[in-house]
Structure formats: C-alpha cells, structure tokens
Design a protein around this motif. Sequence first.
Motif, short mmCIF file in Angstrom:
data_model
loop_
_atom_site.label_atom_id
_atom_site.label_comp_id
_atom_site.label_asym_id
_atom_site.label_seq_id
_atom_site.Cartn_x
_atom_site.Cartn_y
_atom_site.Cartn_z
N ALA A 70 -11.96 0.92 -6.37
CA ALA A 70 -12.66 1.79 -5.86
C ALA A 70 -11.82 2.89 -5.17
N LYS A 71 -10.74 2.65 -4.60
CA LYS A 71 -9.89 3.45 -4.12
C LYS A 71 -9.36 4.59 -5.21
N LEU A 72 -8.98 3.88 -6.53
CA LEU A 72 -8.37 4.68 -7.46
C LEU A 72 -9.69 5.87 -8.05
N THR A 73 -10.75 5.26 -8.03
CA THR A 73 -11.91 5.90 -8.44
C THR A 73 -12.28 7.31 -7.64
N ALA A 74 -12.20 7.04 -6.27
CA ALA A 74 -12.44 7.92 -5.16
C ALA A 74 -11.18 8.69 -5.13
N GLN A 75 -9.93 8.54 -5.63
CA GLN A 75 -8.97 9.24 -5.58
C GLN A 75 -9.06 10.92 -5.81
N TYR A 76 -9.71 10.93 -7.03
CA TYR A 76 -9.82 12.37 -7.63
C TYR A 76 -11.29 12.58 -7.46
N SER A 77 -12.10 12.12 -6.94
CA SER A 77 -13.53 12.08 -7.09
C SER A 77 -13.96 13.82 -6.58
N GLN A 78 -13.21 14.37 -5.89
CA GLN A 78 -13.57 15.65 -5.43
C GLN A 78 -12.95 16.60 -6.54
N ALA A 79 -12.27 16.32 -7.17
CA ALA A 79 -11.43 17.32 -8.06
C ALA A 79 -12.56 17.42 -9.42
N LYS A 80 -12.36 18.67 -10.11
CA LYS A 80 -13.25 18.87 -11.02
C LYS A 80 -12.94 18.26 -12.29
N LEU A 81 -11.58 18.02 -12.64
CA LEU A 81 -11.25 17.21 -13.57
C LEU A 81 -11.16 15.85 -13.45
N GLY A 82 -11.44 15.24 -12.16
CA GLY A 82 -11.59 13.88 -11.94
C GLY A 82 -10.33 13.00 -12.47
N GLN A 83 -10.44 12.14 -12.95
CA GLN A 83 -9.66 11.01 -13.33
C GLN A 83 -8.64 11.55 -14.36
N VAL A 84 -8.82 12.71 -14.98
CA VAL A 84 -7.67 13.39 -15.71
C VAL A 84 -6.46 13.60 -15.02
N TRP A 85 -6.58 13.64 -13.47
CA TRP A 85 -5.44 13.79 -12.83
C TRP A 85 -4.62 12.60 -12.68
N GLN A 86 -4.96 11.55 -13.10
CA GLN A 86 -4.38 10.28 -12.88
C GLN A 86 -3.11 10.35 -13.98
N VAL A 87 -3.42 10.84 -15.10
CA VAL A 87 -2.33 11.07 -16.26
C VAL A 87 -1.59 12.61 -15.92
N MET A 88 -2.29 13.76 -15.47
CA MET A 88 -1.76 14.93 -15.28
C MET A 88 -0.69 14.98 -14.31
N THR A 89 -0.93 14.33 -13.23
CA THR A 89 0.09 14.49 -12.01
C THR A 89 1.27 14.02 -12.42
N PRO A 90 1.61 12.72 -12.87
CA PRO A 90 3.11 12.41 -13.52
C PRO A 90 3.67 13.13 -14.58
N LEU A 91 2.53 13.90 -15.34
CA LEU A 91 3.09 14.51 -16.47
C LEU A 91 3.61 15.97 -15.98
N LEU A 92 2.95 16.50 -15.07
CA LEU A 92 3.34 17.75 -14.40
C LEU A 92 4.69 17.80 -13.82
N ASN A 93 5.02 16.38 -13.09
CA ASN A 93 6.21 16.22 -12.42
C ASN A 93 7.53 16.16 -13.33
N ALA A 94 6.74 15.32 -14.51
CA ALA A 94 7.87 15.26 -15.53
C ALA A 94 8.35 16.85 -16.24
N ALA A 95 7.40 17.55 -16.31
CA ALA A 95 7.61 18.75 -16.89
C ALA A 95 8.49 19.67 -15.75
#
Length: 318
Positions: A70-95
């Motif tokens: 539930a915490k994982l699902t709610a983490q990006y619930s307000q973002a338009k890309l939603g759960q995509v940020w679960q992958v985008m955040t570490p990828l952007l850090n790596a970039a």
Amino acid sequence: MSQVLDPPPPTRASAQAGSATAPGPAGADHDLAALAARHGLSVSGARPSLPQYVRQLWARRHFIGAFSTAKLTAQYSQAKLGQVWQVMTPLLNAAVYYFIFGMLMNTSRGVEDFVPFLVTGVFVWTFTQSSIMAGTRAISGNLGLVRALHFPRAALPVSFCLQQLQQLLFSMAALVVILLAFGVPPAPSWVLAVPALVLQFLFNAGVAMVMARVGSKIPDMAQLMPFLLRTWMYASGVMFSIHHMTGPDSGLPSWVGTALQLNPAVVYIDLMRFALIDSFAGSQLPPHVWALAVGWALVAGIGGFIYFWKAEETYGRG
C-alpha cells in the motif's frame, strides 16, 4: 451503673503480629500482583519475551506485506506518470552519475561495461539508502499508528524495507533491459542475484531497526542521515571501481583498500555486479565475499532486531 472498660495496652507480641499482617505498600503490591496472576492479567504494553515477540511478528506477516504494498502504491499516486517513477528515479540518478563521474571525471577508465556497472551500483545502493532512510522515520513518522494500535513495532521498519525491495524488483526489470542493450548476455550466474538480494535485505532490515530506535529518541537524526548516507555512498564504489582505485599503482596504503572492501555496501554491490555482468570477474571481489555477505547480514539482522526489541515498550511514549 455502666462501667467503661479501657482496652488493655497491646503487648510486644501482639504488636509484632499486627505489623506482620498489616498490608503495607510492599504487601499491597504483592497482593495486587498475585491477584493479577490469578486472573491471567499482565502489564499493558510490557515488552514480551524475544521468542514471543518473534511469534507475534510472524503472525502479522500478512499485515507487513499489505502495508508495504500500500505504501509503495501510494508513493507516486499524485504524480501523472504514477508508478513509472519507480523505474525512472534510479535511472535518472544513474544518468546524472554517468555524466559527472563517467564523462567529466572519467572514472569509467579501465572499467568494462561501465554503464551496466554504474546502473547496477546505483540500483543496489538505492535499495540500502532508501531502506535506512525509511527505517529512521519508521516510528517517529507513524506515531498515530503506534499509539492507536497494539502490534509488534518491528513490523514498521521491516515493512518499509520490504517496500524498498519491491521497488528494487521493478528497477531490476529495467536493469535487465540495459544489460541486454549493452551486449551483456544472460548467464547462469544471474541466479546468484537472488541470495545476494536476500542477504542485503536482512542487512538493510537490521540497520533500519537500529535507526528506527535511534530516530524515535532523536528526531533530528532524520535530518542528519542524508549527509551520512551520501558520505557512505562515495566510499562504496557506486560510481567507480574500488578494485582499480586502490590497486598497486594508486599510491594508497594497502589498509585503505582492505577497509573499503570490507564495507557492507561494497560487498552487496560487488556481488550483484559479479552475478549480472560477465566482464566483472571474481578477481575484483573482496576475499571471502560470500562469508562477508552472510556475516554482515547476520550481525546487522540479528543485532538490529534485538536492539530494537529491547526498547519495544517505549515506542510512542513521551
């Protein structure tokens, strides 16, 4: 005529007998304790024994899993890309790290498959970093839940670590795509990633429980942790190869390389790189790396659990 008879003065024997039977404060406490024991009552909020605490925690395993999801699902619930940020955040850090360290500082020199090397390090480090940060706020950030419900408080830091493990699994799907895109073929050694992640999870959970107890007493610790974790990251070979940086030509004392290789974050990052990247050879691993991984997991996991349990009755008070 009626006569009033005065009672005889008490003798020493009767006084002693009376004092022995009179319920003083200590006697009253003893009587109350006996009464509570006779009716099966116990002190509210008292710390259970360690085996009983483990059983209580295991009985709440479904709550831990549901709470973390539930915490994982709610983490990006307000973002338009939603759960995509679960992958985008570490990828952007790596970039960002690739641009700064790989291109500007040229730490990629001598490291084969630098992009998979870097992305693996960032993903694995983020798992540890996020688990410890979430653990630091596990009690202090959930006081309403702690004070309203009775449950083993260790369920909170464990559930936050499980949440970060679930997020890492999403990131690992992107990592597989990156590995294949940069010519790293699938290999049987990829199976070694499973025990490496299990050991890292135990280590993260143990440290998270330590920091949960510290954070419950020192709220300012949550503000200090980002600086401590950033320092730890730079000493963990996330963006560079410790094997190359501390080699014979580095000019550093040999004990520096040994100390860095004993770093638990380095141990788990290198194990994942060895499992997933074909060019990362066993010669780049610390000596006895699996023994180190198991040792850090047991020391942190068991030690952190006992340390957290010892303050169980104090959480949410004050």
